[in-house]
Motif scaffolding. Structure first.
Motif, PDB file in Angstrom:
ATOM      1  N   GLU A  83       1.681 -14.886   2.184  1.00 25.62           N
ATOM      2  CA  GLU A  83       2.141 -13.890   3.047  1.00 25.62           C
ATOM      3  C   GLU A  83       2.874 -13.004   2.522  1.00 25.62           C
ATOM      4  O   GLU A  83       3.543 -13.335   1.461  1.00 25.62           O
ATOM      5  N   PRO A  84       3.236 -11.725   3.043  1.00 25.87           N
ATOM      6  CA  PRO A  84       3.804 -10.607   2.364  1.00 25.87           C
ATOM      7  C   PRO A  84       5.460 -11.239   2.237  1.00 25.87           C
ATOM      8  O   PRO A  84       5.973 -10.789   0.943  1.00 25.87           O
ATOM      9  N   ASP A  85       5.908 -11.991   2.957  1.00 24.39           N
ATOM     10  CA  ASP A  85       7.095 -12.666   2.353  1.00 24.39           C
ATOM     11  C   ASP A  85       7.432 -13.445   1.334  1.00 24.39           C
ATOM     12  O   ASP A  85       8.455 -13.650   0.785  1.00 24.39           O
ATOM     13  N   CYS A  86       6.291 -13.576   0.517  1.00 24.35           N
ATOM     14  CA  CYS A  86       6.269 -14.301  -0.614  1.00 24.35           C
ATOM     15  C   CYS A  86       6.802 -13.473  -1.707  1.00 24.35           C
ATOM     16  O   CYS A  86       7.470 -13.848  -2.864  1.00 24.35           O
ATOM     17  N   LEU A  87       7.063 -12.135  -1.538  1.00 20.33           N
ATOM     18  CA  LEU A  87       7.749 -11.267  -2.292  1.00 20.33           C
ATOM     19  C   LEU A  87       9.180 -11.046  -2.103  1.00 20.33           C
ATOM     20  O   LEU A  87       9.593 -10.294  -2.768  1.00 20.33           O
ATOM     21  N   LEU A  88       9.574 -11.879  -1.351  1.00 22.74           N
ATOM     22  CA  LEU A  88      11.038 -12.038  -0.942  1.00 22.74           C
ATOM     23  C   LEU A  88      11.711 -13.087  -2.020  1.00 22.74           C
ATOM     24  O   LEU A  88      11.304 -13.864  -2.385  1.00 22.74           O
ATOM     25  N   GLY A  89      13.218 -12.745  -2.383  1.00 22.09           N
ATOM     26  CA  GLY A  89      13.902 -13.888  -3.145  1.00 22.09           C
ATOM     27  C   GLY A  89      13.452 -13.643  -4.441  1.00 22.09           C
ATOM     28  O   GLY A  89      13.675 -14.861  -5.066  1.00 22.09           O
ATOM     29  N   ALA A 105      -3.280  -2.912  -0.824  1.00 22.30           N
ATOM     30  CA  ALA A 105      -3.195  -1.402  -0.694  1.00 22.30           C
ATOM     31  C   ALA A 105      -4.057  -1.300   0.831  1.00 22.30           C
ATOM     32  O   ALA A 105      -4.773  -1.774   1.388  1.00 22.30           O
ATOM     33  N   GLY A 106      -2.891  -0.258   1.698  1.00 22.30           N
ATOM     34  CA  GLY A 106      -3.351  -0.123   3.006  1.00 22.30           C
ATOM     35  C   GLY A 106      -2.853  -1.159   3.944  1.00 22.30           C
ATOM     36  O   GLY A 106      -3.230  -1.046   5.266  1.00 22.30           O
ATOM     37  N   TRP A 110       2.429  -5.530   3.522  1.00 22.06           N
ATOM     38  CA  TRP A 110       2.509  -5.905   1.961  1.00 22.06           C
ATOM     39  C   TRP A 110       2.986  -5.049   1.227  1.00 22.06           C
ATOM     40  O   TRP A 110       3.939  -4.831   0.391  1.00 22.06           O
ATOM     41  N   GLU A 111       2.869  -3.702   1.522  1.00 19.34           N
ATOM     42  CA  GLU A 111       3.198  -2.146   0.855  1.00 19.34           C
ATOM     43  C   GLU A 111       4.778  -2.293   0.998  1.00 19.34           C
ATOM     44  O   GLU A 111       5.655  -2.000  -0.082  1.00 19.34           O
ATOM     45  N   THR A 112       5.343  -2.469   2.081  1.00 21.02           N
ATOM     46  CA  THR A 112       6.895  -2.500   2.398  1.00 21.02           C
ATOM     47  C   THR A 112       7.376  -3.434   1.403  1.00 21.02           C
ATOM     48  O   THR A 112       8.334  -3.034   0.826  1.00 21.02           O
ATOM     49  N   ARG A 113       7.021  -4.879   1.409  1.00 21.44           N
ATOM     50  CA  ARG A 113       7.440  -5.731   0.490  1.00 21.44           C
ATOM     51  C   ARG A 113       7.404  -5.478  -0.934  1.00 21.44           C
ATOM     52  O   ARG A 113       8.225  -5.449  -1.778  1.00 21.44           O
ATOM     53  N   LEU A 114       6.282  -4.872  -1.370  1.00 20.26           N
ATOM     54  CA  LEU A 114       5.825  -4.528  -2.758  1.00 20.26           C
ATOM     55  C   LEU A 114       7.048  -3.433  -3.120  1.00 20.26           C
ATOM     56  O   LEU A 114       7.398  -3.353  -4.234  1.00 20.26           O
ATOM     57  N   PHE A 115       7.097  -2.330  -2.263  1.00 20.03           N
ATOM     58  CA  PHE A 115       8.139  -1.249  -2.698  1.00 20.03           C
ATOM     59  C   PHE A 115       9.335  -1.939  -2.720  1.00 20.03           C
ATOM     60  O   PHE A 115      10.184  -1.364  -3.847  1.00 20.03           O
ATOM     61  N   ALA A 139      -4.907   3.585  -6.551  1.00 17.64           N
ATOM     62  CA  ALA A 139      -4.830   2.207  -5.901  1.00 17.64           C
ATOM     63  C   ALA A 139      -5.025   2.296  -4.552  1.00 17.64           C
ATOM     64  O   ALA A 139      -5.282   0.991  -4.042  1.00 17.64           O
ATOM     65  N   GLY A 140      -4.834   3.194  -3.619  1.00 15.15           N
ATOM     66  CA  GLY A 140      -4.931   3.310  -2.392  1.00 15.15           C
ATOM     67  C   GLY A 140      -3.791   2.920  -1.438  1.00 15.15           C
ATOM     68  O   GLY A 140      -3.884   2.803  -0.324  1.00 15.15           O
ATOM     69  N   PHE A 141      -2.560   3.197  -2.204  1.00 13.70           N
ATOM     70  CA  PHE A 141      -1.436   2.898  -1.224  1.00 13.70           C
ATOM     71  C   PHE A 141      -1.034   4.060  -0.393  1.00 13.70           C
ATOM     72  O   PHE A 141      -1.438   5.240  -0.721  1.00 13.70           O
ATOM     73  N   VAL A 142      -0.703   3.762   0.999  1.00 14.22           N
ATOM     74  CA  VAL A 142      -0.378   4.802   1.992  1.00 14.22           C
ATOM     75  C   VAL A 142       1.178   5.022   2.204  1.00 14.22           C
ATOM     76  O   VAL A 142       1.465   6.159   2.567  1.00 14.22           O
ATOM     77  N   LEU A 143       1.979   4.006   1.634  1.00 15.61           N
ATOM     78  CA  LEU A 143       3.428   4.229   2.007  1.00 15.61           C
ATOM     79  C   LEU A 143       3.859   5.147   1.003  1.00 15.61           C
ATOM     80  O   LEU A 143       3.858   4.698  -0.537  1.00 15.61           O
ATOM     81  N   ALA A 144       4.471   6.276   1.198  1.00 16.26           N
ATOM     82  CA  ALA A 144       4.583   7.451   0.105  1.00 16.26           C
ATOM     83  C   ALA A 144       5.734   6.889  -0.969  1.00 16.26           C
ATOM     84  O   ALA A 144       5.585   7.227  -1.988  1.00 16.26           O
ATOM     85  N   ASP A 145       6.936   6.138  -0.328  1.00 22.34           N
ATOM     86  CA  ASP A 145       7.713   5.558  -1.194  1.00 22.34           C
ATOM     87  C   ASP A 145       7.255   4.761  -2.289  1.00 22.34           C
ATOM     88  O   ASP A 145       7.590   4.651  -3.526  1.00 22.34           O
ATOM     89  N   LEU A 146       6.233   4.156  -2.008  1.00 20.14           N
ATOM     90  CA  LEU A 146       5.676   3.133  -2.915  1.00 20.14           C
ATOM     91  C   LEU A 146       4.860   3.744  -3.896  1.00 20.14           C
ATOM     92  O   LEU A 146       4.657   3.448  -5.015  1.00 20.14           O
ATOM     93  N   VAL A 147       3.993   4.746  -3.458  1.00 15.55           N
ATOM     94  CA  VAL A 147       3.235   5.591  -4.437  1.00 15.55           C
ATOM     95  C   VAL A 147       4.397   6.280  -5.456  1.00 15.55           C
ATOM     96  O   VAL A 147       3.807   6.281  -6.630  1.00 15.55           O
TER      97      VAL A 147
END
Length: 232
Positions: A83-89, A105-106, A110-115, A139-147
């Motif tokens: 799950e996306p929360d695996c990128l926490l901690g 991507a998309g 997930w994109e929020t956590r990866l950012f 890569a196909g990311f849509v979150l501008a800050d992540l890009v």
């Protein structure tokens, strides 16, 4: 903050010693320096399947761990159990290697956590390794800050192995398995099977098992027999 995900087991042959750099020497030198703790930052590896991205991520984690740096390899798979929360901690990880990052991507969560991961590692002296099939911009990311954050990474595109490089891979992996594979026999096998590195290693596993069963060395006649049995 959430809990750290369980670390994925590294492949026993994933090391810098078993990786044939060929025309990727600059990237390998950079990663070796990173694993020794001499360099840091965010590094993005890209290239087609079979170029060695996963091998290098795991090799970096293994070498960093040996050098006393806490390291973790984590393949992202939104269709699997993660799950996306695996990128926490992950603040306690000195070297984090995220594989298949383009598969999320998309997907907003997930994109929020990866950012957040990228932002945290770029503002620290820790090392983040990312691997995908394409460069950050594609890569196909849509979150501008992540890009924007991904574009700031040091990007390396892995080149395909030459014929000599593929032969070196076979011989090196055979050696680390305790197998005696001479160059002529390696060339014979290369001429008859899929040359994608993962497939070559799978063939070595099959031949390793067969040689143990029959108590035979890896020779051209033995491999010819094994190939014939596979086709029958």
């Amino acid at each position: 903050m959430g809990q750290l995900p369980l670390p994925f087991k590294l492949h026993r042959l994933a090391s810098f010693e078993t990786f044939v750099a060929d025309s990727n020497e600059t990237l390998v030198s950079h990663l070796e320096a990173v694993a020794r703790g001499e360099r840091g930052g965010v590094i993005w590896l890209c290239g087609a399947r079979g170029r060695g991205k996963t091998h290098l991520l795991q090799a970096s984690c293994r070498a960093a761990d040996r050098a006393g740096t806490r390291a973790m390899y984590l393949p992202l798979d939104p269709g699997g159990a993660l799950e996306p929360d695996c990128l926490l901690g992950l603040d306690s990880i000195g070297l984090l290697a995220l594989d298949q990052v383009d598969t999320v991507a998309g997907r907003p969560p997930w994109e929020t956590r990866l950012f957040s991961v990228l932002d945290g590692f770029q503002s620290s002296r820790r090392t983040l390794l990312l691997a995908a099939s394409s460069a950050p911009a594609a890569a196909g990311f849509v979150l501008a800050d992540l890009v924007s954050r991904a574009a700031a990474a040091a990007v390396y595109r892995l080149n395909p192995l030459s014929d000599d490089g593929q032969q070196q891979v076979l011989v090196a992996h055979a050696h680390f398995r305790g197998l005696d594979l001479d160059e002529a026999t390696a060339r014979y096998l290369l001429a008859r099977v899929d040359r994608e590195v993962g497939e070559l290693c799978r063939w070595l596993e099959r031949l390793d098992r067969a040689s143990l069963i029959e108590q035979r060395r890896l020779t051209v006649p033995f491999i010819r027999k094994a190939l014939a049995a596979e086709d029958s």
